[in-house]
Design an enzyme around this catalytic site. Structure first.
Site, PDB file in Angstrom:
ATOM      1  N   HIS A   1      70.599   1.879 -11.516  1.00 14.60           N
ATOM      2  CA  HIS A   1      71.368   3.144 -11.345  1.00 14.60           C
ATOM      3  C   HIS A   1      70.026   3.945 -10.827  1.00 14.60           C
ATOM      4  CE1 HIS A   1      72.093   7.321 -11.633  1.00 14.60           C
ATOM      5  NE2 HIS A   1      71.524   7.450 -12.689  1.00 14.60           N
TER       6      HIS A   1
ATOM      7  N   CYS B   1      77.076   7.421 -14.580  1.00 16.85           N
ATOM      8  CA  CYS B   1      76.268   6.652 -13.648  1.00 16.85           C
ATOM      9  C   CYS B   1      76.563   4.983 -13.653  1.00 16.85           C
ATOM     10  CB  CYS B   1      74.751   6.738 -13.922  1.00 16.85           C
ATOM     11  SG  CYS B   1      74.333   8.470 -13.968  1.00 16.85           S
TER      12      CYS B   1
ATOM     13  N   ASN C   1      69.522  11.462  -7.219  1.00 12.88           N
ATOM     14  CA  ASN C   1      70.727  10.653  -8.196  1.00 12.88           C
ATOM     15  C   ASN C   1      71.946  11.069  -7.699  1.00 12.88           C
ATOM     16  OD1 ASN C   1      72.122  10.143 -10.240  1.00 12.88           O
ATOM     17  ND2 ASN C   1      70.498  10.578 -11.929  1.00 12.88           N
TER      18      ASN C   1
END
Length: 338
Positions: free
Chosen positions: A253, A116, A283
């Site tokens: 993130h 990420c 996500n």
């Protein structure tokens, strides 16, 4: 001495058409829309088609960049693709992009595996390569097809992940630089908290669940991020001799809204100054930050000259923060159909 600067000159994004809503997930596992929204802030996510892979999403994001900013990429001299879900272990996703986009064979191509934090890692590398004089024009792409490795029997993780891609073009500029400061960190001791098994079945002596799907200890990742990210953000600011009040946007993130909220609280940052992409895209790992940036541009929030603090964190456990000045064309694009 010649001074070389690197500037972000264009951005593009892409998400697949298919949506997986919280109501769809109610039919698959023991969950509910209310439970998911309350604990994550996510309402839906996009799902790649069976024969649609990360390189396809990344190529579409670059084509969006070319269309919107009138840019050509056939003379790019480096392609950096950040992804945890490459089409293959090898060849690299970046090399597949070179072919799909018709980029000159004289370009370099490499993948970055930093989960990420991958997109910010890619920016960090591109800035260094251009500032050193080694390269002049670099594509940095963050893309994922996480739904292909998501365990849809695990109610704690399957509600989180989606697919998407974002791309930026970074070019040499004698007058200005987009990049003000950066900061990287690694805590490999936490590697067993987020992983996907391949050849090895142990991390730091910990036996792994061997099913080649994404496995995450959400509680441990949450505690780590909330404890360490604010400190990392302050270090990025300190490196630029700036304070948070001088930053227009915080772009962390987009893992989980309930993770972003306490990070903002510990920083003393109003939540409305944070940009995220998780509500309708979930996500998307390396794609969350470029997607959030583009949502801000399309909504008219980000204006030319704004300062944005990008901060990626995830499996590794790794972090990558970067302070950038955005000089992108302020013309507003139509919003994503959400």
């Amino acid at each position: 001495m010649e001074i070389r600067h690197a500037t972000i000159t264009a951005i593009g994004t892409f998400v697949p058409e298919k949506r997986l809503t919280n109501y769809d997930l109610e039919q698959m596992v023991d969950t509910s829309d209310e439970w998911i929204v309350q604990r994550t802030g996510i309402r839906e996510r996009r799902i790649s088609a069976p024969h649609e892979y990360t390189s396809d999403l990344c190529a579409a994001a670059v084509r969006d960049l070319m269309r919107r900013y009138g840019k050509s990429v056939n003379d790019v001299d480096m392609i950096i693709a950040a992804t945890s879900t490459p089409d293959f272990p090898f060849p690299s996703t970046a090399s597949l992009l070179q072919h799909k986009l018709g980029v000159s064979p004289s370009t370099g191509a490499m993948d970055v595996s930093a989960a990420c934090a991958g997109f910010v890692y890619g920016l960090h590398l591109a800035n260094g390569l251009i500032a050193s004089g080694l390269h002049r024009k670099i594509l940095v792409v963050g893309g994922e097809t996480l739904t292909k490795i998501t365990d849809y029997t695990d109610r704690t993780t399957c509600v989180l992940f989606g697919d998407g891609a974002g791309a930026v073009l970074i070019e040499r500029d004698e007058r200005r630089s987009s990049f003000l400061s950066s900061r990287l960190s690694t805590e490999g001791s936490g590697g067993a908290h987020v992983y996907q098994t391949r050849i090895a079945n142990r991390i730091n002596g910990v036996e792994l669940i061997d099913k080649q799907l994404l496995v995450q200890n959400g509680r441990e990742v949450f505690k780590w991020a909330v404890r360490t990210v604010p400190e990392g953000v302050r270090e990025v600011l300190s490196n630029a001799s700036l304070d948070l009040g001088q930053v227009d946007w915080f772009v962390p993130h987009s893992a989980n809204l309930r993770m972003i909220e306490p990070i903002c609280e510990r920083l003393g940052l109003p939540p409305e100054r944070a940009l995220y992409s998780l509500e309708y895209f979930g996500n998307t790992s390396a794609a969350t930050i470029p997607l959030a940036l583009d949502l801000g541009i399309r909504a008219g929030k980000i204006r030319q000259g704004d300062l944005a603090l990008l901060y990626g964190f995830g499996s590794g456990l790794v972090q990558a923060g970067m302070l950038v000045r955005l000089e992108l064309d302020p013309e507003i694009e139509p919003p994503f159909p959400l």
